[in-house]
Each structure stands twice: as structure tokens, then as C-alpha cells.
Design an enzyme around this catalytic site. Structure first.
Site: not given
Ligand code: SDX
Length: 429
Positions: A365, A308
Site C-alpha cells: 500500500d 506486514h
Molecule cells: C495489507 O495480510 C496481508 O497479506 C495483507 C495485504 C494483502 O495483500 O492482503 O498484504 C494487504 O493489508 C498490507 C498492510 C497494510 N496496512 C498498513 O500499512 C497499516 C500500517 N501497518 C500496521 O498497522 C501493521 O504493520 C500491520 C497491521 C500491517 C501488521 O500488524 P502486525 O503483524 O499485527 O504487527 P504488530 O502490530 O504486532 O507490530 C509489531 C511491532 C509493534 O511494535 P512493538 O509492540 O513490538 O513495540 O511493530 C510495530 C508495532 O507497534 N509496528 C509499527 C507499524 N507496524 C507495526 N510501528 C509503526 N508503524 C507501523 N506501520
């Protein structure tokens, strides 16, 4: 707002500037950079708006480190245990919990705006039967602007209030109609004798051939999920609604834009993606393989329902939904191996350094789909459920922004393209 300031000095020009610090009622203070470009010639650069406050708001507060979520100051745990979605919608819109007479009037108003113009059903039936419900919802909600535009005065607070109620009222009707179009059933009209979530279940699953009995466990579980999904500060879809609203666009077009943004698998579309992922993993034996895929930088796979932008601790909604999963499945007498698989996946991930270092926890989710599945809601409808609930947050934020007024949203950029060159006629290229 405090009168503190942070002074910065440009090493190139030697000029310095005091940036006013504004402090809210909770959470981190903000630096007011509105004079930065005029005084020092710099834009700020924050792709993804990780550390950018786009507005001030009194609606929802999140503390990502503490795992805190409050609607108008009320902790989500208390609202989940004591409130109802309609009462939470009132709270989000108007800022306080309703007195009994206020609640009755609000519920009455919502109930009497649940019908849609019959021409909308004709429009909806123009979609292919296998169109994704979110494609239908974003299209049909945008088309509501065709019914409420010419005489709509956005400056009239009463008209804005009516629009907010219409959207909260009609979203379940449209979502259920999208589902029934998909399964080939005739549209079910809203039954005003039922409450908000019972009415939705009836519009989804009743068939003309026989009476439909509402399961109170299902209605209560759905009401809880709607409460937990109602609002969440300036997330991607809410920010989209606010940006579109800043142009003065028709409010139905604003909410349709929010639906489109929510559909993405990185946002509200994750609940559908989680169920698809759990089904693909299939059994606990395969969890390790998928955890490895999620950690592999060369693999685009992410653990859906994990991580998140704000929560770097447990998403309090995920904890509430996880515990509700057990209660709902037990009450409905359902044993779903996907719940055991989800819990095992969570346990293994939270013991893994990759997830610990990045503070990746289950989000809203991760478990919601287990409950939707237990209520016989198809996976393709999961994000539509999110949209029904989040409409209350979107319209509350739209009302707040409309009342605040303000300028059109228009971010700048860091230009990295070709500086300047002259046109060459095609015979010279
Ligand atoms: C919702 O914003 C809100 O409030 C949204 C929400 C709402 O109520 O409106 O809460 C609802 O959208 C919840 C999120 C649902 N999405 C997912 O579950 C999809 C999977 N999650 C990711 O795609 C990700 O965690 C996000 C999109 C939710 C957040 O992305 P960020 O903040 O841009 O984080 P990032 O991509 O910069 O990740 C930081 C690190 C990265 O690794 P490094 O580059 O540091 O090595 O964490 C890793 C990412 O690769 N990472 C994950 C991961 N999420 C982040 N690695 C594996 N699996 C994951 N799910």
C-alpha cells in the site's frame, strides 16, 4: 502430507499426545492439533492467528523472510512483467496459465457479464453523494445476492464458476458507478470493445459530451496494480470470505464481507491512509516528526504502508510498484513531490533501529496511491481499486474452499469473564 509427528506431554496429567506434522509443497510444516482438546483438554491460543494455518491451499505462496510471492507457483515478478490481470485471474481460478483459446473464452465470458441489473443503479443512487465508495461497494455487492439467490445451487460447479466470473466482471462496473455517483455524473455503461482495465478507465472518466481517449500508459499501469493486488494467501479479507463461505452463505454476501474487511486502514484501507499521511507530512523536513510519532508507544499513529504480518523483508509488490511509479510518472510527464517524499520517508525509516529491529518495510500500500493519483483516481477510490483486483483472489479462494467442502469455521476462546453468579431482582441490587 508427511507422517512425521511431534509428541507433547501434559505436565499436569502426565498424558502425552502425538501431533501429526503435515508438510506442504513449500513453506513451513504445520502441526495438526485437531485431537488436542479431545485427548488433553486444551485449546490453542493465537489471537490474530499469527501462527495458525486455517486451511490448505494451492493458490498463493508467500515466504515473508525471503520476500517471495507466487501465484500458482509463478513468481509475482514474472507475472508483473509478462502477464495481464485477466490472465492472472484465470490462473488464480483454474491453476494454470490459459492456452490461447481458453484465454479468449475466459475474456469473452468476463466481458459479457460486465453489466448490472438496472435496479442496482437505482439502489446505488440511494446512497448520499458523499458516501465512501467502499460503503457503496459492500452494500451493492451484497445486494447482488438479491438477484442471484433463489436459483443458485452452490453444489453446482458450473454455477460456482459463473458466479466467480460475474463478480470479477461486475466489480469495476460497480466501483466506477460509485465514483460517478459521487461526482454527479451519469452512470457509464461498460464498452465491450475495450479490455478489462481500459473498460474500467472508460467507465470512470468518459463523459457523454465527448469521446474518451484511453491512455495506454494508464491502462498498463492499472493492469500491473491489479495483478499485484490479486491475491495474497489467507489475509484478513480472504479469511473473512472463507469463514462466511463456510456457513454456506450466498457468494455475493461472502465477497461483500471481504470488501468490508478490506476497508480497514490496517488492511486494504492503508493505501488511502498513506496518501492522507504523505499529504499531512507535507515535506521532507517534517518526516522526522512523523517517524518519532510512529515510534511513540503513547501515540496511536502508525507509518501507514509500513509493516506486514508476514513480510519481514521487502514486500515484493512494493518494490515493483515503486519502480513502476517512476516509469508511469515519467511516461505521463508528471512530477509528483509526494513520490520524492515517500522515497525519503522509506530511506529514513529503513535506517532507523525501531523499524530495522521490527523488520518493518514498505508494503503493497505504500506506493500504490502515487500511481492511482497519477491516473486521476481520487484517494477515496484507492481501496475500491484494491477490491476490484482482490475479487479475483477472493473468488479463487471461495471456489477452492467450495470444492474442498469442510466444516463451518467456529474458533473457540479463552473465557476470562465472571465464572458464575445468580440473578438478583432489580429491587435487591
Ligand atoms: C495489507 O495480510 C496481508 O497479506 C495483507 C495485504 C494483502 O495483500 O492482503 O498484504 C494487504 O493489508 C498490507 C498492510 C497494510 N496496512 C498498513 O500499512 C497499516 C500500517 N501497518 C500496521 O498497522 C501493521 O504493520 C500491520 C497491521 C500491517 C501488521 O500488524 P502486525 O503483524 O499485527 O504487527 P504488530 O502490530 O504486532 O507490530 C509489531 C511491532 C509493534 O511494535 P512493538 O509492540 O513490538 O513495540 O511493530 C510495530 C508495532 O507497534 N509496528 C509499527 C507499524 N507496524 C507495526 N510501528 C509503526 N508503524 C507501523 N506501520
Amino acid at each position: 502430507m508427511s507422517d512425521n509427528k511431534v509428541n507433547i506431554t501434559d505436565p499436569v496429567s502426565g498424558k502425552s499426545l502425538d501431533l501429526p506434522v503435515h508438510t506442504g509443497s513449500c513453506g513451513d510444516p504445520v502441526l495438526d492439533i485437531s485431537k488436542l482438546h479431545k485427548e488433553l483438554g486444551y485449546f490453542t491460543y493465537d489471537p490474530g492467528f499469527s501462527v495458525t494455518a486455517s486451511c490448505s491451499s494451492e493458490i498463493t505462496f508467500i515466504d515473508g523472510d525471503q520476500g517471495i510471492l507466487r501465484y500458482r507457483g509463478y513468481p509475482i515478478e514474472q507475472l508483473a512483467n509478462h502477464s495481464s490481470f485477466i490472465e492472472v485471474a484465470y490462473l488464480l481460478l483454474y491453476g494454470d496459465l490459459p492456452a490461447p483459446a481458453e484465454f479468449r473464452k475466459f475474456e469473452h465470458d468476463i466481458t459479457r457479464h460486465t453489466m448490472v441489473h438496472d435496479k442496482l443503479n437505482t439502489f446505488l443512487k440511494g446512497f448520499r453523494y458523499d458516501s465512501h465508495p467502499m460503503a457503496i461497494m459492500s452494500g451493492v455487492v451484497a445486494s447482488l445476492a438479491g438477484f442471484y439467490h433463489d436459483d443458485f445451487d452452490i453444489k453446482d460447479a458450473e454455477e460456482r464458476d459463473l458466479t466467480a466470473k460475474r463478480l470479477i466482471a461486475k466489480m469495476p462496473t460497480i466501483a466506477a458507478a460509485a465514483y460517478r455517483h459521487h461526482v454527479g455524473w451519469p452512470t457509464a455503461y461498460p464498452r465491450n470493445s475495450l479490455n478489462y482495465t481500459e473498460r474500467f478507465l472508460d467507465m470512470m472518466f468518459s463523459v457523454p459530451a465527448e469521446p474518451y481517449k484511453i491512455n495506454p500508459v494508464a491502462a498498463r499501469a492499472l493492469d500491473l496494480l491489479f495483478i499485484l493486488h490479486a491475491d495474497h494467501e489467507q489475509n484478513a479479507s480472504t479469511s473473512t470470505v472463507r469463514l462466511v463461505a463456510s456457513t454456506g452463505a450466498n457468494p455475493y454476501a461472502c465477497i461483500s464481507a471481504g470488501i468490508a474487511a478490506l476497508w480497514g486502514p490496517a488492511h486494504g484501507g492503508a493505501n488511502e491512509a498513506v496518501l492522507d499521511m504523505l499529504n499531512e507530512i507535507g515535506s521532507v523536513e517534517h518526516v522526522g516528526k512523523f517517524i518519532a510519532k510512529a515510534k511513540d508507544k503513547n501515540d496511536p499513529f502508525r507509518l501507514m504502508g509500513f509493516g506486514h504480518r508476514v513480510y519481514k523483508n521487502f514486500d515484493p509488490r512494493a518494490q515493483l510498484i515503486r519502480s513502476a511509479c517512476h516509469d508511469v510518472l515519467d511516461d505521463l510527464g508528471i512530477k509528483d513531490p509526494l513520490l520524492d517524499l515517500a522515497m525519503e520517508l522509506e530511506k529514513i525509516a529503513l535506517e532507523d533501529d525501531y523499524f530495522i529491529e521490527r523488520k518493518l518495510y514498505p508494503n503493497v500500500d505504500f506506493y500504490s496511491g502515487i500511481i492511482y493519483k497519477a491516473l486521476n483516481i481520487p484517494t477515496s477510490m484507492f481501496t475500491a481499486m484494491f477490491a476490484i483486483a482482490r475479487t479475483s483472489g477472493w473468488v479463487a479462494q471461495w471456489l477452492e474452499q467450495s470444492a474442498q467442502g469442510g466444516r463451518i469455521g467456529r474458533p473457540r476462546q479463552l473465557y476470562t469473564g465472571v465464572a458464575e453468579r445468580d440473578y438478583l431482582p432489580i429491587d435487591k441490587r
